[in-house]
Design a protein around this motif. Structure first.
Motif, PDB file in Angstrom:
ATOM      1  N   THR A 131       0.860  -1.178   0.000  1.00 33.56           N
ATOM      2  CA  THR A 131       0.000   0.000   0.000  1.00 33.56           C
ATOM      3  C   THR A 131       0.897   1.229   0.000  1.00 33.56           C
ATOM      4  O   THR A 131       1.843   1.307   0.784  1.00 33.56           O
ATOM      5  CB  THR A 131      -0.908   0.030   1.245  1.00 33.56           C
ATOM      6  OG1 THR A 131      -1.721  -1.144   1.258  1.00 33.56           O
ATOM      7  CG2 THR A 131      -1.804   1.261   1.252  1.00 33.56           C
ATOM      8  N   LEU A 133       0.910   4.911   1.033  1.00 35.25           N
ATOM      9  CA  LEU A 133       0.181   5.842   1.897  1.00 35.25           C
ATOM     10  C   LEU A 133       0.600   7.264   1.566  1.00 35.25           C
ATOM     11  O   LEU A 133       1.791   7.556   1.431  1.00 35.25           O
ATOM     12  CB  LEU A 133       0.508   5.589   3.370  1.00 35.25           C
ATOM     13  CG  LEU A 133       0.102   4.267   3.992  1.00 35.25           C
ATOM     14  CD1 LEU A 133       0.543   4.239   5.457  1.00 35.25           C
ATOM     15  CD2 LEU A 133      -1.391   4.048   3.876  1.00 35.25           C
ATOM     16  N   ASP A 137      -4.660   9.990   1.405  1.00 35.46           N
ATOM     17  CA  ASP A 137      -5.051   8.993   0.410  1.00 35.46           C
ATOM     18  C   ASP A 137      -4.200   7.753   0.582  1.00 35.46           C
ATOM     19  O   ASP A 137      -3.187   7.762   1.288  1.00 35.46           O
ATOM     20  CB  ASP A 137      -4.829   9.544  -1.000  1.00 35.46           C
ATOM     21  CG  ASP A 137      -6.083   9.584  -1.834  1.00 35.46           C
ATOM     22  OD1 ASP A 137      -7.029   8.823  -1.545  1.00 35.46           O
ATOM     23  OD2 ASP A 137      -6.113  10.375  -2.793  1.00 35.46           O
ATOM     24  N   GLU A 138      -4.607   6.687  -0.082  1.00 33.23           N
ATOM     25  CA  GLU A 138      -3.797   5.479  -0.160  1.00 33.23           C
ATOM     26  C   GLU A 138      -4.254   4.671  -1.359  1.00 33.23           C
ATOM     27  O   GLU A 138      -5.376   4.832  -1.846  1.00 33.23           O
ATOM     28  CB  GLU A 138      -3.871   4.651   1.113  1.00 33.23           C
ATOM     29  CG  GLU A 138      -5.221   4.040   1.415  1.00 33.23           C
ATOM     30  CD  GLU A 138      -5.204   3.289   2.734  1.00 33.23           C
ATOM     31  OE1 GLU A 138      -5.429   2.063   2.692  1.00 33.23           O
ATOM     32  OE2 GLU A 138      -4.978   3.915   3.786  1.00 33.23           O
ATOM     33  N   HIS A 154       4.938  10.500   1.837  1.00 32.06           N
ATOM     34  CA  HIS A 154       4.442   9.159   1.544  1.00 32.06           C
ATOM     35  C   HIS A 154       5.169   8.094   2.354  1.00 32.06           C
ATOM     36  O   HIS A 154       6.228   8.345   2.930  1.00 32.06           O
ATOM     37  CB  HIS A 154       4.595   8.845   0.052  1.00 32.06           C
ATOM     38  CG  HIS A 154       6.019   8.714  -0.375  1.00 32.06           C
ATOM     39  ND1 HIS A 154       6.844   9.819  -0.534  1.00 32.06           N
ATOM     40  CD2 HIS A 154       6.782   7.627  -0.657  1.00 32.06           C
ATOM     41  CE1 HIS A 154       8.037   9.416  -0.914  1.00 32.06           C
ATOM     42  NE2 HIS A 154       8.044   8.076  -0.986  1.00 32.06           N
ATOM     43  N   TRP A 156       5.532   3.455   2.241  1.00 33.35           N
ATOM     44  CA  TRP A 156       5.209   2.179   1.602  1.00 33.35           C
ATOM     45  C   TRP A 156       4.953   1.174   2.713  1.00 33.35           C
ATOM     46  O   TRP A 156       5.739   1.066   3.649  1.00 33.35           O
ATOM     47  CB  TRP A 156       6.383   1.702   0.749  1.00 33.35           C
ATOM     48  CG  TRP A 156       6.897   2.731  -0.193  1.00 33.35           C
ATOM     49  CD1 TRP A 156       7.958   3.567  -0.011  1.00 33.35           C
ATOM     50  CD2 TRP A 156       6.361   3.062  -1.473  1.00 33.35           C
ATOM     51  NE1 TRP A 156       8.115   4.396  -1.097  1.00 33.35           N
ATOM     52  CE2 TRP A 156       7.146   4.099  -2.020  1.00 33.35           C
ATOM     53  CE3 TRP A 156       5.291   2.571  -2.232  1.00 33.35           C
ATOM     54  CZ2 TRP A 156       6.906   4.661  -3.264  1.00 33.35           C
ATOM     55  CZ3 TRP A 156       5.057   3.134  -3.471  1.00 33.35           C
ATOM     56  CH2 TRP A 156       5.844   4.157  -3.981  1.00 33.35           C
TER      57      TRP A 156
END
Length: 177
Positions: A131, A133, A137-138, A154, A156
């Motif tokens: 995912t 992130l 949002d994601e 961001h 991961w």
């Protein structure tokens, strides 16, 4: 990560194209958490295709120098269950310090691995269940999904049981927020 191979070409003194390097990444760091594996770097200066300098055989830093690029594999291990958030925050702070990127951890409230660099990144997930992130949002990624990361905060997250493997090109950029 075994089996990572890089082939770097160049020229001999007769101007003929040759293989200059054929082997594993020059340097790596953080294998215990997955790792960064350096393939090639540029620094914005002219490239001499006759030289035998391994441009990835330098300290492993998250971001490229001004006008430069970084080309690397990176891997993320799954987070073991039951590790407290405070411990994850401490480990992330240590890991980012080791790659000269403590200043890139601008807001880690959503996840300890959140970071923001002044780069445009082209990232391909090669294997794993991940995912991406962002602050608000994601998105779930599957192998061969491509992310164009434009200087946003961001992280991961590996959702699987095996290490996730990426390939990334980071390009120093003058970004406007």
């Amino acid at each position: 990560m075994e089996g990572l191979r890089r082939i770097v070409t160049g020229h001999n003194t007769d101007g003929k194209s040759i293989i200059m390097i054929d082997g594993p990444p020059a340097r790596s760091i953080g294998k215990e958490i997955g790792g960064l594996f350096e393939i090639w770097n540029t620094d914005g200066n002219q490239i001499n295709t006759l030289d035998e300098i391994d441009r990835a055989d330098t300290d492993v830093l998250l971001s490229p120098p001004k006008g430069g690029t970084k080309f690397r594999y990176f891997a993320i291990n799954p987070i073991p269950e039951g590790v407290p958030k405070e411990k994850l925050e401490e480990l992330a702070a240590i890991a980012f310090a080791e790659i000269g990127a403590s200043q890139d951890r601008v807001d880690t409230t959503r996840h300890p691995g959140m970071h923001k660099t002044k780069t445009i990144d082209y990232i391909i997930l090669l294997k794993g269940n991940v995912t991406l992130l962002l602050d608000d949002d994601e998105v779930q990624l599957k192998p061969f999904d491509v992310v164009v990361q434009r200087g946003t905060n961001h992280a991961w997250v590996n959702n699987g049981k095996e290490p996730a493997l990426f390939i990334a090109v980071l390009i120093d950029s003058d970004l406007k927020d």
